[in-house]
Design a protein around this motif. Sequence first.
Motif, mmCIF file in Angstrom:
data_model
loop_
_atom_site.group_PDB
_atom_site.id
_atom_site.type_symbol
_atom_site.label_atom_id
_atom_site.label_comp_id
_atom_site.label_asym_id
_atom_site.label_seq_id
_atom_site.Cartn_x
_atom_site.Cartn_y
_atom_site.Cartn_z
ATOM 1 N N UNK A 113 7.067 25.927 8.050
ATOM 2 C CA UNK A 113 6.496 25.307 9.259
ATOM 3 C C UNK A 113 5.330 25.557 9.696
ATOM 4 N N UNK A 114 4.607 26.726 9.440
ATOM 5 C CA UNK A 114 3.233 26.971 9.797
ATOM 6 C C UNK A 114 2.188 26.058 8.984
ATOM 7 N N UNK A 115 2.769 25.450 7.959
ATOM 8 C CA UNK A 115 1.804 24.499 7.230
ATOM 9 C C UNK A 115 2.234 23.171 7.368
ATOM 10 N N UNK A 116 3.154 22.861 8.304
ATOM 11 C CA UNK A 116 3.486 21.471 8.603
ATOM 12 C C UNK A 116 4.198 20.929 7.522
ATOM 13 N N UNK A 117 5.190 21.798 6.708
ATOM 14 C CA UNK A 117 6.048 21.252 5.752
ATOM 15 C C UNK A 117 7.422 21.449 6.071
ATOM 16 N N UNK A 118 8.016 20.256 6.086
ATOM 17 C CA UNK A 118 9.515 20.004 6.653
ATOM 18 C C UNK A 118 10.516 20.671 5.840
ATOM 19 N N UNK A 119 11.199 21.497 6.534
ATOM 20 C CA UNK A 119 12.535 22.173 5.891
ATOM 21 C C UNK A 119 13.593 21.333 5.936
ATOM 22 N N UNK A 120 14.395 20.953 4.921
ATOM 23 C CA UNK A 120 15.367 20.055 4.954
ATOM 24 C C UNK A 120 16.837 20.678 4.336
ATOM 25 N N UNK A 121 17.758 20.777 5.203
ATOM 26 C CA UNK A 121 19.078 21.427 4.586
ATOM 27 C C UNK A 121 20.030 20.369 4.431
ATOM 28 N N UNK A 122 20.570 20.096 3.318
ATOM 29 C CA UNK A 122 21.532 18.763 3.151
ATOM 30 C C UNK A 122 22.757 19.450 2.189
ATOM 31 N N UNK A 123 24.001 19.281 2.623
ATOM 32 C CA UNK A 123 25.128 19.674 1.896
ATOM 33 C C UNK A 123 25.291 21.060 1.886
ATOM 34 N N UNK A 124 26.082 21.668 1.082
ATOM 35 C CA UNK A 124 26.765 23.081 0.967
ATOM 36 C C UNK A 124 27.482 23.171 -0.507
ATOM 37 N N UNK A 125 27.627 24.443 -0.844
ATOM 38 C CA UNK A 125 28.334 24.807 -2.127
ATOM 39 C C UNK A 125 29.742 24.490 -2.060
ATOM 40 N N UNK A 126 30.113 24.166 -0.706
ATOM 41 C CA UNK A 126 31.615 24.013 -0.586
ATOM 42 C C UNK A 126 32.266 22.698 -0.335
ATOM 43 N N UNK A 127 33.496 22.364 -0.406
ATOM 44 C CA UNK A 127 34.113 21.082 -0.080
ATOM 45 C C UNK A 127 33.726 20.841 1.685
ATOM 46 N N UNK A 128 34.146 22.054 2.023
ATOM 47 C CA UNK A 128 33.860 22.010 3.582
ATOM 48 C C UNK A 128 32.956 23.347 3.947
ATOM 49 N N UNK A 129 31.803 23.012 4.581
ATOM 50 C CA UNK A 129 30.996 24.246 4.975
ATOM 51 C C UNK A 129 31.672 25.075 5.854
ATOM 52 N N UNK A 130 31.355 26.567 5.508
ATOM 53 C CA UNK A 130 31.790 27.664 6.243
ATOM 54 C C UNK A 130 31.297 27.422 7.640
ATOM 55 N N UNK A 131 32.154 27.850 8.671
ATOM 56 C CA UNK A 131 32.225 27.484 10.023
ATOM 57 C C UNK A 131 32.600 26.515 10.590
ATOM 58 N N UNK A 132 33.063 25.405 9.607
ATOM 59 C CA UNK A 132 33.627 24.172 10.218
ATOM 60 C C UNK A 132 35.044 24.010 10.513
ATOM 61 N N UNK A 133 35.798 24.896 9.692
ATOM 62 C CA UNK A 133 37.191 24.836 9.941
ATOM 63 C C UNK A 133 37.648 25.908 10.942
ATOM 64 N N UNK A 134 37.999 25.387 12.180
ATOM 65 C CA UNK A 134 38.441 26.514 13.374
ATOM 66 C C UNK A 134 39.836 25.926 13.762
ATOM 67 N N UNK A 135 40.167 26.894 14.688
ATOM 68 C CA UNK A 135 41.688 26.495 15.399
ATOM 69 C C UNK A 135 41.284 25.733 16.563
ATOM 70 N N UNK A 136 42.386 25.400 17.417
ATOM 71 C CA UNK A 136 42.362 24.628 18.531
ATOM 72 C C UNK A 136 41.624 25.187 19.467
#
Length: 454
Positions: A113-136
């Motif tokens: 970011x200090x060099x104005x280069x964009x950091x882009x995260x896309x996808x996950x190593x899992x079918x469903x990314x960690x943190x997305x499966x939660x209870x009610x």
Amino acid sequence: MTAVLWLRRDLRRRDHPALLAARDAAGDGDLVVAFVVDPRYWDGGGPVRNAWLAANLRALDDALDGNLTLLHGDPRQVVPGLASRVGASSVHVTRETTPGGARRDAAVAEALGKDDVEWVETGTPYAVGPGLVVNGSGDPYKVFTPFAKAWRRHGWPEPAATPRELPLRHARNDADATAALDAALSASDLPELPTPGEEAALRRWRAFRDDDLGDYAGSRDDPAADATSRMSPYLKLGVVHPRTLLAEVADRSGKDVETFRDELAWREFYADVLHQNPKSAWHDLKPLTGMRYDEPEDAVEAWKRGETGYPVVDAGMRQLLAEGWMHNRLRMITASFLTKDLHVWWPVGARHFLDHLCDGDLASNNHGWQWVAGTGTDASPYFRVFNPVTQGQKFDPSGEYVRRWVPELRHLSGKAAHEPWEHEDGYAHGYPKRIVDHAEERREALDRYERTRR
């Protein structure tokens, strides 16, 4: 424009959202695909894990027509340095959720970011990314069964498209990186590892899907049958994405397919547990306050060599040394022996497994050990103690697995291979005597557990 794709646990071309995002960002410009050999991870990786990683990096380089850029050093300096050198406007990655990986990525993103280069995260190593499966209530699950049900309900996207052409540009390899890979692949005493690369992974998967999946529920616990998918080494490095496997059995139903989906769900559950509880990587998720552990060096070394005197335990440990892999049932049996019969704290065994397993995944390995030790997510706590004799007789009833890996017992037929002490010639070929009495150590383990309750 130039875009950089920084690979980590995603060494493939197919079903790769971050690759597609990087290609689109490059447009009519160049795409630099890079991997960083980070000494912090590499130097402690062990010869088996490093050789398996090196072999798959070589295979991926071939698949990219020699255009994989290999770098060496701290990614916090190396990745921004690469971006500056090639004039990249963006760096693309698959989102990382392991504690160390997430901290590293945050530091790299800040530097870019200090060099104005964009950091882009896309996808996950899992079918469903960690943190997305939660209870009610929006809280994470602490037990596998409700997690698995919610994981299925949540669902996952279809596999990403495979790009036909990529505007690849090679950015010069670091000599230290190529030397590290060469050294890993030429290390002495390496086990016979699987064939590396995405094409080999898909061949193995489709052979299992077509030949063994139909009887998976009935045969997966038989170590002699070799009827498991053997996909874990490929999943470990993202040589194949779990979503790809799930998509290819999406139209199938029945106990066998559901059991296989459960095995993938276990991997995702443990990743979620680690994401929610970063300290559980090397500390008890559910500590047993006041539990006393032993440090029997000679016994631990005998366990590592496969010389405990308990045939099924020794067979599993010898398979680990010979193949860099161990059948999952044997992982539980051997882990139980170390933690309950030898009274050793589970990280000792977890580190040994990570040193020797080509599929050694931090979340799955270490939480699997805690499940056995009774300090993790197991709904049945510490008082489960696997009997190494009855486990062997139940899951290797013919003795074939034991005789395959313990040649000293090949003269004993059938179940006799599991109890050489019951036969006059049981020790005729040099098999070691039992280093502990299981019945006594089981009582000791339960007594120690009761003391923690008091």
